[in-house]
Design a protein around this motif. Structure first.
Motif, PDB file in Angstrom:
ATOM      1  N   HIS A  34      19.247   4.789  20.413  1.00 48.00           N
ATOM      2  CA  HIS A  34      19.120   4.408  21.825  1.00 48.00           C
ATOM      3  C   HIS A  34      18.431   3.052  21.952  1.00 48.00           C
ATOM      4  O   HIS A  34      18.774   2.246  22.833  1.00 48.00           O
ATOM      5  CB  HIS A  34      18.320   5.460  22.591  1.00 48.00           C
ATOM      6  N   GLY A  35      17.467   2.793  21.102  1.00 50.21           N
ATOM      7  CA  GLY A  35      16.749   1.520  21.131  1.00 50.21           C
ATOM      8  C   GLY A  35      17.658   0.353  20.811  1.00 50.21           C
ATOM      9  O   GLY A  35      17.588  -0.711  21.438  1.00 50.21           O
ATOM     10  N   GLU A  36      18.552   0.539  19.824  1.00 50.34           N
ATOM     11  CA  GLU A  36      19.498  -0.523  19.459  1.00 50.34           C
ATOM     12  C   GLU A  36      20.453  -0.814  20.616  1.00 50.34           C
ATOM     13  O   GLU A  36      20.763  -1.976  20.913  1.00 50.34           O
ATOM     14  CB  GLU A  36      20.276  -0.107  18.201  1.00 50.34           C
ATOM     15  N   SER A  37      20.919   0.277  21.264  1.00 55.06           N
ATOM     16  CA  SER A  37      21.819   0.116  22.405  1.00 55.06           C
ATOM     17  C   SER A  37      21.112  -0.604  23.554  1.00 55.06           C
ATOM     18  O   SER A  37      21.671  -1.507  24.188  1.00 55.06           O
ATOM     19  CB  SER A  37      22.307   1.493  22.873  1.00 55.06           C
ATOM     20  N   PHE A  38      19.852  -0.219  23.784  1.00 59.30           N
ATOM     21  CA  PHE A  38      19.087  -0.842  24.862  1.00 59.30           C
ATOM     22  C   PHE A  38      18.849  -2.323  24.569  1.00 59.30           C
ATOM     23  O   PHE A  38      18.911  -3.171  25.470  1.00 59.30           O
ATOM     24  CB  PHE A  38      17.747  -0.118  25.033  1.00 59.30           C
ATOM     25  N   GLN A  39      18.597  -2.660  23.323  1.00 52.35           N
ATOM     26  CA  GLN A  39      18.357  -4.048  22.943  1.00 52.35           C
ATOM     27  C   GLN A  39      19.599  -4.913  23.217  1.00 52.35           C
ATOM     28  O   GLN A  39      19.500  -6.008  23.764  1.00 52.35           O
ATOM     29  CB  GLN A  39      17.966  -4.135  21.465  1.00 52.35           C
ATOM     30  N   ARG A  40      20.781  -4.374  22.841  1.00 51.12           N
ATOM     31  CA  ARG A  40      22.032  -5.134  23.061  1.00 51.12           C
ATOM     32  C   ARG A  40      22.262  -5.368  24.550  1.00 51.12           C
ATOM     33  O   ARG A  40      22.559  -6.476  24.990  1.00 51.12           O
ATOM     34  CB  ARG A  40      23.225  -4.369  22.470  1.00 51.12           C
ATOM     35  N   GLU A  41      22.142  -4.287  25.338  1.00 48.56           N
ATOM     36  CA  GLU A  41      22.433  -4.388  26.773  1.00 48.56           C
ATOM     37  C   GLU A  41      21.381  -5.211  27.508  1.00 48.56           C
ATOM     38  O   GLU A  41      21.701  -5.912  28.468  1.00 48.56           O
ATOM     39  CB  GLU A  41      22.528  -2.990  27.396  1.00 48.56           C
ATOM     40  N   SER A  42      20.127  -5.136  27.057  1.00 46.17           N
ATOM     41  CA  SER A  42      19.066  -5.876  27.739  1.00 46.17           C
ATOM     42  C   SER A  42      19.241  -7.383  27.556  1.00 46.17           C
ATOM     43  O   SER A  42      18.879  -8.168  28.437  1.00 46.17           O
ATOM     44  CB  SER A  42      17.696  -5.444  27.239  1.00 46.17           C
TER      45      SER A  42
END
Length: 252
Positions: A34-42
């Motif tokens: 989830h953190g990796e996904s959040f980093q990309r989208e952020s």
């Protein structure tokens, strides 16, 4: 930022999202899925944020953007054409959206932030509004030179001017046997021109060059003030300042 403040910020973020973003171990901290996904989208969000910020700053300093102006259709016919053509010719990035309704509704929309400004008739004082008088007008009784129906009154029953004049008319004369109602002042004017009866009309709607209609002698008169209104706490931009200063030139 101190370590405790950073830890607290991450915990708030995880609580808001409802997922864990980091895996904490003795060897360090790594991103969860989830953190990796959040980093990309952020990253995308930050790019869009900086673009939006740049656009807002540019709009504040440039003559650009979309602004909404509320005005009664009849008032628009003798006001908007005096300032909008030159504005559009000189400022290609400026856009104006017109909203047409009664002056009462337009005033409510400006107060509630739904419209940027309004050109209205006889606005009621309000603590949040700036009111600038532009033009004076008079509402009275008009008829054509070939009026065929002296006992017929034509009017918009929903206007304050109509109810006020009707009270005065009843004291002066009682010979109106029938009434034609319409909420379109231009339709009423054309009917009066055709000889359909006597009409309650603003002088600006009749027009100074109209040779077909004459005001009735000794008829009661209602004084109108056409005003520019906008909120005192509006967001100031170069474009909004230009719009206001240009509309103010409509003053007699």
């Amino acid at each position: 930022m101190t370590q405790p403040t950073l830890t607290l910020a991450i915990k708030r973020l995880e609580s808001s999202l409802g997922v864990s973003l980091l895996v904490r171990s003795k060897t360090g901290v790594t991103l969860t899925r989830h953190g990796e996904s959040f980093q990309r989208e952020s990253k995308k969000f930050l790019e869009e944020w900086f673009e939006l910020k740049s656009k807002i700053i540019k709009e504040k300093d440039d003559i650009r953007g979309i602004y909404s102006i509320g005005v009664h259709p009849s008032v628009a016919l003798y006001t908007v054409g005096d300032f909008l053509p030159d504005l559009y010719r000189k400022h290609p990035h400026l856009e104006v959206s017109l909203f047409h309704d009664s002056s009462r509704i337009v005033t409510e929309q400006v107060i509630s932030h739904q419209l940027d400004m309004g050109i209205v008739v006889n606005p009621v004082n309000h603590p949040d509004l700036v009111i600038i008088k532009l033009i004076s007008d008079e509402v009275t009784l008009w008829e054509s030179l070939n009026n065929k129906n002296n006992d017929v009154l034509l009017c918009d029953p929903d206007l304050t001017q109509t109810s006020s004049l009707m009270q005065k008319i009843k004291k002066q004369r009682n010979d109106f046997k029938r009434i034609i109602h319409s909420d379109n002042l231009e339709v009423l004017r054309d009917l009066v021109e055709s000889g359909a009866g006597v009409g309650i009309l603003p002088g600006k709607v009749v027009g100074t060059s109209n040779k077909k209609l004459v005001s009735l002698e000794n008829a009661p008169v209602f004084k109108d003030n056409i005003c520019l209104i906008y909120r005192a706490d509006r967001v100031k931009t170069r474009a909004s300042e230009l719009l206001i200063s240009t509309i103010k030139k409509l003053k007699q």
